[in-house]
Scaffold this active site. Sequence first.
Site, PDB file in Angstrom:
ATOM      1  N   ASP A  35       0.781  -1.255  -0.086  1.00 11.37           N
ATOM      2  CA  ASP A  35      -0.079   0.029   0.094  1.00 11.37           C
ATOM      3  C   ASP A  35       0.944   1.227  -0.011  1.00 11.37           C
ATOM      4  OD1 ASP A  35      -3.429   0.652   1.135  1.00 11.37           O
ATOM      5  OD2 ASP A  35      -1.857   2.309   1.141  1.00 11.37           O
ATOM      6  N   ILE A  36       0.488   2.209  -0.782  1.00 14.35           N
ATOM      7  CA  ILE A  36       1.328   3.373  -0.869  1.00 14.35           C
ATOM      8  C   ILE A  36       1.571   4.310   0.382  1.00 14.35           C
ATOM      9  CG2 ILE A  36      -0.351   4.978  -1.728  1.00 14.35           C
ATOM     10  CD1 ILE A  36       1.546   5.733  -3.903  1.00 14.35           C
ATOM     11  N   ASN A  92     -12.458  -3.329   2.915  1.00 12.77           N
ATOM     12  CA  ASN A  92     -13.529  -2.315   2.721  1.00 12.77           C
ATOM     13  C   ASN A  92     -14.475  -2.190   1.570  1.00 12.77           C
ATOM     14  OD1 ASN A  92     -12.286  -1.335   5.135  1.00 12.77           O
ATOM     15  ND2 ASN A  92     -10.845  -0.294   3.732  1.00 12.77           N
ATOM     16  N   GLY A  98     -15.353   3.256   4.102  1.00 10.90           N
ATOM     17  CA  GLY A  98     -13.704   3.563   3.607  1.00 10.90           C
ATOM     18  C   GLY A  98     -13.343   3.284   2.354  1.00 10.90           C
ATOM     19  N   GLN A  99     -13.931   2.599   1.510  1.00  6.14           N
ATOM     20  CA  GLN A  99     -13.596   1.933   0.290  1.00  6.14           C
ATOM     21  C   GLN A  99     -13.392   3.156  -0.621  1.00  6.14           C
ATOM     22  OE1 GLN A  99     -15.974  -0.779  -1.909  1.00  6.14           O
ATOM     23  NE2 GLN A  99     -14.378  -1.287  -3.358  1.00  6.14           N
ATOM     24  N   HIS A 105     -10.282  -5.564  -3.451  1.00  2.70           N
ATOM     25  CA  HIS A 105      -8.929  -5.857  -2.790  1.00  2.70           C
ATOM     26  C   HIS A 105      -9.036  -6.204  -1.522  1.00  2.70           C
ATOM     27  CE1 HIS A 105     -10.205  -1.470  -2.409  1.00  2.70           C
ATOM     28  NE2 HIS A 105      -9.367  -1.664  -1.029  1.00  2.70           N
ATOM     29  N   HIS A 107      -6.864  -5.846   2.004  1.00  2.83           N
ATOM     30  CA  HIS A 107      -5.941  -5.379   2.796  1.00  2.83           C
ATOM     31  C   HIS A 107      -5.107  -6.442   3.576  1.00  2.83           C
ATOM     32  CE1 HIS A 107      -6.719  -0.839   2.150  1.00  2.83           C
ATOM     33  NE2 HIS A 107      -7.980  -1.517   1.898  1.00  2.83           N
TER      34      HIS A 107
END
Length: 119
Positions: A35-36, A92, A98-99, A105, A107
């Site tokens: 994750d960035i 999410n 919070g998506q 995807h 997390h």
Amino acid sequence: MAGEPQADCLFCKIVAGDVPATVVRESATTVAFRDINPQAPTHVLVIPRVHYPDAGTLAVAEPAIAADVLTEAAAVAAQDKTDASGYRIVFNTGAGAGQTVFHAHAHVLGGRGLNWPPG
Ligand code: 5GP
Ligand code: ZN
């Protein structure tokens, strides 16, 4: 068509290699990358190569690929050695949860204490 790459989708671009990412695992059906904006020492996103807007939609349309996402999430945790101490897999779903990227995807979060229930 469902499952086809979407021109305006960031994660489809990562699958295609058009947007760079720190890839940690790849399979025939999935890509896993860091994750960035990591929220834990291990924070990896596992995505299907095919485009579905969220995990539930993916699971209905392509249950085998949804299972691949979970298998790869566990493999990421083992690779980062977070499997012994515990890790969390989060999907999410919907803006209210919070998506922000509407390509399914998982997390994978680990490497620190994780409170329950999450915020
Ligand atoms: P969501 O909020 O949809 O559950 O998760 C989307 C995640 O994608 C966020 O944690 C966000 O930090 C991450 N993200 C957004 N843009 C990029 C990007 O360009 N590269 C990577 N590696 N992660 C991204
Ligand atoms: Zn996509």
